[in-house]
Design an enzyme around this catalytic site. Structure first.
Site, mmCIF file in Angstrom:
data_model
loop_
_atom_site.group_PDB
_atom_site.id
_atom_site.type_symbol
_atom_site.label_atom_id
_atom_site.label_comp_id
_atom_site.label_asym_id
_atom_site.label_seq_id
_atom_site.Cartn_x
_atom_site.Cartn_y
_atom_site.Cartn_z
ATOM 1 N N GLY A 248 9.061 37.538 3.634
ATOM 2 C CA GLY A 248 8.331 36.390 3.071
ATOM 3 C C GLY A 248 6.904 36.713 2.702
ATOM 4 N N ALA A 249 6.727 37.698 1.778
ATOM 5 C CA ALA A 249 5.357 38.156 1.495
ATOM 6 C C ALA A 249 4.850 37.757 0.105
ATOM 7 C CB ALA A 249 5.269 39.663 1.674
ATOM 8 N N ARG B 175 3.651 35.005 -0.774
ATOM 9 C CA ARG B 175 2.564 34.021 -0.685
ATOM 10 C C ARG B 175 1.930 34.076 0.705
ATOM 11 N NH1 ARG B 175 5.348 29.065 -0.383
ATOM 12 N NH2 ARG B 175 7.477 29.711 -0.803
ATOM 13 N N ASN C 125 7.908 37.304 9.214
ATOM 14 C CA ASN C 125 6.935 36.287 8.796
ATOM 15 C C ASN C 125 7.572 35.105 8.067
ATOM 16 O OD1 ASN C 125 4.083 35.417 7.721
ATOM 17 N ND2 ASN C 125 5.338 35.704 5.890
ATOM 18 N N SER D 104 3.618 30.096 16.083
ATOM 19 C CA SER D 104 2.622 29.107 15.657
ATOM 20 C C SER D 104 2.029 28.455 16.897
ATOM 21 C CB SER D 104 3.292 28.027 14.808
ATOM 22 O OG SER D 104 2.451 26.900 14.687
ATOM 23 N N TYR E 65 10.528 22.617 13.856
ATOM 24 C CA TYR E 65 9.598 23.748 13.673
ATOM 25 C C TYR E 65 9.079 24.256 15.024
ATOM 26 C CZ TYR E 65 5.628 26.319 11.627
ATOM 27 O OH TYR E 65 4.713 27.287 11.261
ATOM 28 N N LYS F 4 9.569 27.961 16.702
ATOM 29 C CA LYS F 4 8.414 28.816 16.992
ATOM 30 C C LYS F 4 8.285 29.119 18.492
ATOM 31 C CE LYS F 4 7.156 29.416 12.766
ATOM 32 N NZ LYS F 4 7.308 30.749 12.160
ATOM 33 N N ILE G 233 -3.776 27.574 9.001
ATOM 34 C CA ILE G 233 -4.212 28.596 8.036
ATOM 35 C C ILE G 233 -4.017 28.052 6.616
ATOM 36 C CG2 ILE G 233 -3.930 31.014 7.309
ATOM 37 C CD1 ILE G 233 -4.668 30.687 10.333
HETATM 38 N N1 LIG Z 1 0.100 28.381 7.255
HETATM 39 C C1 LIG Z 1 -0.117 28.067 8.518
HETATM 40 O O1 LIG Z 1 -1.030 27.309 8.855
HETATM 41 C C2 LIG Z 1 0.777 28.632 9.598
HETATM 42 C C3 LIG Z 1 0.466 28.320 10.926
HETATM 43 C C4 LIG Z 1 1.248 28.844 11.943
HETATM 44 C C5 LIG Z 1 2.325 29.653 11.646
HETATM 45 N N2 LIG Z 1 2.630 29.946 10.353
HETATM 46 C C6 LIG Z 1 3.791 30.799 10.106
HETATM 47 O O2 LIG Z 1 3.403 31.946 9.355
HETATM 48 C C7 LIG Z 1 4.455 32.325 8.476
HETATM 49 C C8 LIG Z 1 3.960 32.335 7.036
HETATM 50 O O3 LIG Z 1 3.474 31.046 6.694
HETATM 51 P P1 LIG Z 1 2.809 30.724 5.262
HETATM 52 O O4 LIG Z 1 2.006 29.499 5.440
HETATM 53 O O5 LIG Z 1 2.194 31.953 4.701
HETATM 54 O O6 LIG Z 1 4.146 30.329 4.422
HETATM 55 P P2 LIG Z 1 4.337 30.072 2.847
HETATM 56 O O7 LIG Z 1 3.041 30.178 2.113
HETATM 57 O O8 LIG Z 1 5.136 28.823 2.732
HETATM 58 O O9 LIG Z 1 5.260 31.336 2.412
HETATM 59 C C9 LIG Z 1 6.544 31.471 2.938
HETATM 60 C C10 LIG Z 1 7.145 32.808 2.512
HETATM 61 O O10 LIG Z 1 8.453 32.914 3.106
HETATM 62 C C11 LIG Z 1 9.403 33.208 2.091
HETATM 63 N N3 LIG Z 1 10.701 32.653 2.502
HETATM 64 C C12 LIG Z 1 11.045 31.353 2.693
HETATM 65 N N4 LIG Z 1 12.327 31.259 3.093
HETATM 66 C C13 LIG Z 1 12.812 32.538 3.168
HETATM 67 C C14 LIG Z 1 14.058 33.112 3.524
HETATM 68 N N5 LIG Z 1 15.099 32.366 3.876
HETATM 69 N N6 LIG Z 1 14.188 34.462 3.477
HETATM 70 C C15 LIG Z 1 13.149 35.261 3.112
HETATM 71 N N7 LIG Z 1 11.932 34.769 2.770
HETATM 72 C C16 LIG Z 1 11.775 33.427 2.787
HETATM 73 C C17 LIG Z 1 8.830 32.604 0.807
HETATM 74 O O11 LIG Z 1 9.410 33.245 -0.352
HETATM 75 P P3 LIG Z 1 9.395 32.528 -1.829
HETATM 76 O O12 LIG Z 1 7.964 32.683 -2.348
HETATM 77 O O13 LIG Z 1 10.382 33.322 -2.623
HETATM 78 O O14 LIG Z 1 9.764 31.089 -1.622
HETATM 79 C C18 LIG Z 1 7.345 32.955 1.008
HETATM 80 O O15 LIG Z 1 7.102 34.301 0.648
HETATM 81 C C19 LIG Z 1 5.594 31.309 8.712
HETATM 82 O O16 LIG Z 1 6.510 31.837 9.644
HETATM 83 C C20 LIG Z 1 4.852 30.117 9.291
HETATM 84 O O17 LIG Z 1 5.704 29.317 10.070
HETATM 85 C C21 LIG Z 1 1.875 29.440 9.321
#
Ligand SMILES: NC(=O)c1ccc[n+]([C@@H]2O[C@H](COP(=O)([O-])OP(=O)(O)OC[C@H]3O[C@@H](n4cnc5c(N)ncnc54)[C@H](OP(=O)(O)O)[C@@H]3O)[C@@H](O)[C@H]2O)c1
Length: 247
Positions: free
Chosen positions: A13-14, A16, A91, A143, A156, A160, A189
């Site tokens: 999931g890289a 974004r 991720n 998380s 969620y 986590k 984030i």
């Molecule tokens: N943002 C926050 O505040 C936050 C806080 C705590 C934890 N996290 C955790 O950190 C991680 C990244 O979060 P983020 O905010 O960067 O997420 P994001 O911007 O929504 O990006 C998600 C990424 O995961 C990919 N993805 C989704 N479903 C998938 C699947 N079934 N197989 C492979 N790839 C998949 C997406 O690909 P596409 O682009 O092709 O859709 C995208 O590259 C997640 O595990 C999230 O729960 C985030």
């Protein structure tokens, strides 16, 4: 010498957000990068080009992390392409938020599959290579919600929290083979995932953060770099909260 010279990392999931920031940070430190995504071919191509322009080898794979046979096929492709694998970052993640009375069974199943089952899938498929080379670092994205809980996110938060139990157990299972397993628990984030949260809710969260601001993807990437590199060679089974102090 850069911190990850000669290493190959796979990041799920890289395209974004946090995954993208980790891919760029690892590449700056000399790692070759394999990464995955689920649907965003255009962003994947842009990232692949950006990484390759940094002088390392990079390739994006469209692969659903929640499907075990896809994970096995992916790891075989990565080994064929890169000849080695040293770091796995689980991720990929999604949210399907709702209060439990309105949450559908599908919302529960989808979040548990993409966020937690994926960690089992990729770790299981990778570990046989790590065992052979008696070396490897796995980093799983949990998380602060997995630590503290959050109303409207029982699916969620469960996924986590499950990642933390999984990682602590696996760290005990494979520590004797010099394979480390650690967790990053980010707070709030700035990514597309958090853009879905209303401005009012964002302000409420900010007031609960001692550092009084949202975090950046690169701040999570710096923590991942520590856990991926030999700087953390005696750290395993650990949950590193990157949350501005809110945890
Ligand atoms: N943002 C926050 O505040 C936050 C806080 C705590 C934890 N996290 C955790 O950190 C991680 C990244 O979060 P983020 O905010 O960067 O997420 P994001 O911007 O929504 O990006 C998600 C990424 O995961 C990919 N993805 C989704 N479903 C998938 C699947 N079934 N197989 C492979 N790839 C998949 C997406 O690909 P596409 O682009 O092709 O859709 C995208 O590259 C997640 O595990 C999230 O729960 C985030």
């Amino acid at each position: 010498m850069k911190l990850l010279t000669g290493k190959t990392a796979l990041i799920t999931g890289a395209t974004r957000g946090i995954g993208r920031a980790i891919a760029l940070r690892f590449a700056q430190e000399g790692a070759h990068i394999a990464f995955t995504y689920i649907s965003n071919h255009e962003k994947a191509k842009l990232l692949e080009d950006e990484l390759n322009a940094m002088g390392i080898c990079a390739k994006g794979f469209c692969s659903d992390a929640s499907v075990f046979p896809e994970a096995e096929k992916l790891i075989q492709q990565v080994i064929t392409e890169f000849k080695q694998l040293d770091i796995l970052v689980n991720n990929a993640g999604i949210t399907r938020d709702n209060l439990i009375l309105r949450m559908t069974e599908k919302d529960w199943d989808d979040v548990l599959s993409v966020n937690l089952k994926s960690v089992f899938n990729l770790s299981k498929a990778t570990i046989k290579y790590f065992l052979k080379q008696r070396n490897g670092s796995i980093i799983n994205l949990s998380s602060v919600v997995g630590v503290n809980g959050n109303a409207g996110q029982v699916n969620y938060a469960s996924s986590k929290a499950g990642i933390i139990g999984f990682s602590k157990s696996l760290a005990q299972e494979i520590g004797s083979r010099n394979i480390r397993v650690n967790v990053i628990a980010p707070g709030f984030i700035k990514t597309e995932m958090t853009e879905q949260i209303s401005p009012e809710a964002q302000e409420k969260w900010k007031a609960m953060i001692p550092l009084q601001r949202l975090g950046e993807g690169k701040e999570v990437a710096d923590a991942a770099l520590f856990l991926a590199s030999d700087l953390s060679s005696y750290v395993t089974g650990h949950v590193l909260q990157v949350d501005g102090g809110m945890g």
